[in-house]
Write a protein that holds these residues in place. Sequence first.
Motif: not given
Lengths: 342, 438
Positions: B261-267, B310-312, B347-349
Amino acid sequence: MAAPRVAVVGAGLIGLSTALRIAEVNPSCCSITLLSEQFSPNTTSDVAAGMLIPHTYPGTPIHVQKQWFKETFTYLFAISNSDEASEAGIHLVSGWQIFKNPSEAEVPFWSDIVLGFRPMSAAELQKFPQHSHGQAFTTLKCDCPPYLLWLEKRLKANGVQIHTRKVTDLWELHREYDIVVNCVGIGARQLVGDQQLFPIRGQVLKVHAPWVKNFIRDGDGLTYIYPGIDSVTLGGTREKESWCLSPDPGTTKDIFDRCCSLEPSLQRAQDIRVKVGLRPSRSCVRLQREVLSQGGAKLLVVHNYGHGSGGFSVHRGTAEEAAHLVGECIAVLQGSSSKAKL
Amino acid sequence: MGTRDSTSQVQSRDFDPIAQHRVRLQALDTQTLDCGAPNKLRCTRGSVEASKIHRGCLENSAEPRAMRIAVIGAGVIGLSTALCIHDRFHALVPQLQLEVYADRFTPHTTSDGAAGLWQPYLSDHGNLQETLWNKETFEHLLGYLNLPEAKEMGLFLISGYNLFKQPVPDPSWKNIVLGFRNLTPKELELFPGYSYGWFNTALMLECRSYLPWLTNRLAQRGVKFFHRKVESFEEMFSQGIDVVINCTGIRAGELQPDPALQPARGQVIKVLAPWVKHFIITHDMESGIYSSPYIIPGSELTVLGGIYQQGNWNEENSAQDHKSIWERCCRLLPTLQKAEIVQEWSGLRPARPSVRLERESIGHGRLRTEVIHNYGHGGFGITIHWGCAMATARLLGNVLQEKQSQSRLSAAAICQTAEFPPSWPRATYPKEVLENMD
């Protein structure tokens, strides 16, 4: 000879777009003034949704109507794709035209001009259990007042003078103007006594329902839902020979019910405003020249009215033709003036 | 369930030991309804063993203990899973007690920031299970579309464009959405730089509305909400929770480490552009999903995006990302230049190679409890949520079935058999009965 003085009478969609086209086609070779009793938001055009879905005129060859529609669509398509689109109120909208009767679902003459025209799939039709066939496509919408206000702005930028004035007789203009372009819409019944012109009354609701993103039009032309920028237009009625401009509450409820049966979420619509317009209907658009004369004086007239339900769909095309007729009038005036010099 | 008298209140949720006593007596002795003892709870009819068993039978036949299910997480996954569970089981399992625990509720969840467009990723990578869950979700939502409450749910139809720089295979979801087709040359003129694309009609489900709608439904049904951060599964079990449903999204790793499980940051930038009626999603096959500009009109604001990092873990808005989104979206749709910027959000997917949707037994022996995981939905949580909710409910069904069988062994063995003789050798008594004896 001094530059010919052109007056365009009428500030609805036809008057404004015709004046603009004349200015674009005949730059600096004539002075143009726009005269009208009413301006946006009080014109018939302001009531209409402004959807580019052509009406078929029985008295005009189809290839001519198709040409008018194509010119209009192309013109507006370019604006919708530019950074002026939001100011001009022009935007693309997709949706469905649905039919209860398969025989009504013929492919219309304009199917290859709108975008992505195709029959609806069975899955799409499930949203409309009362209807058995449908057509899906993407077309353009001209929101009024924005589009009319944008046209007025373009006119001023082109040096067109705009005056509020009620014209009761075209001849009253003969001293001040050489050419008059008659774009008075339903007013032509009174102004020039055209008995072939008759109103088809339309009542519509403009509601706040911003989650409605697709248009829905019943093929019978009576029930439609057209999402605009700030409101959704719900329609409507087609009452021949009715001159009544007052909203009818029974009709309001009927329109609302019919639209809710196609789109149930409309029951949550807010801020319902009712409007009435008289479609200036005629078997064909009157696009022709006329010469008025009294004593030795003459007034050249170009008529451009009688667009009925189809004004938005063909306005640029008929403006183009009217501008061409104005060009012919200018040539006539210049010809007579040179003859006079001989 | 064994023999029961049809006149007895066997389904009653009221704890009535006297009534229960009568039921048990009937099962034991069909001739006598009244054992004659002045105090039924201390009935010592028969032998000493019988009385102990008899009392044990009263204890076991008391109102079934509440079955406490705790859902952790109140985003779209947690709330929809809770509702699905309640729908499915509240009538079958009257003692079900559903609770939702979360430290963030709408409008502060990851789901709230998303535009809400139903659209899976381009390729399902052979994960047919997820494609099926997507389909189930779409069809479930379609069922609400023609109801007026669709508006309260934030649910509506929307059409639009997916754009590519080269031809691509049709997606797995082409027959799920409505009216899927390729773009015509004239349509492609609208999007210079893109030479291929799709048009279809899909659904929007805005969580700003959907989560409150789910919350209201749950509250109406008596589901309790607890605003607090759950630190461990053990914490839940020590409070008497029987089953935990883990819908913690990106922070699932805090309850149980999961390197997958890893964040996939979106703005995203949210603007006022009500003339935009279509979604426009561009794709850059090299950069990957959602790293190319997209424009999605909502019911009030239009969402501009195109960030996938990814990873942010950074939930703060980045000026650089803002500039990138704005410039690329305005190039895609020049009319946006006139749009007023209203909000910005990051947000972090909760990205994972596949959704984690499975049971796990935690602990052992008498402390053995169940967790059902339902997290890792990446950028398609809204798209897949109902299919996953139903799959989670099915797993819970298995758990409940197993628990019911276990408790049946204790009660049924004692009470349900009419031929139960009081002098059975102890060794033949079921284990649970022996444990409950003093």
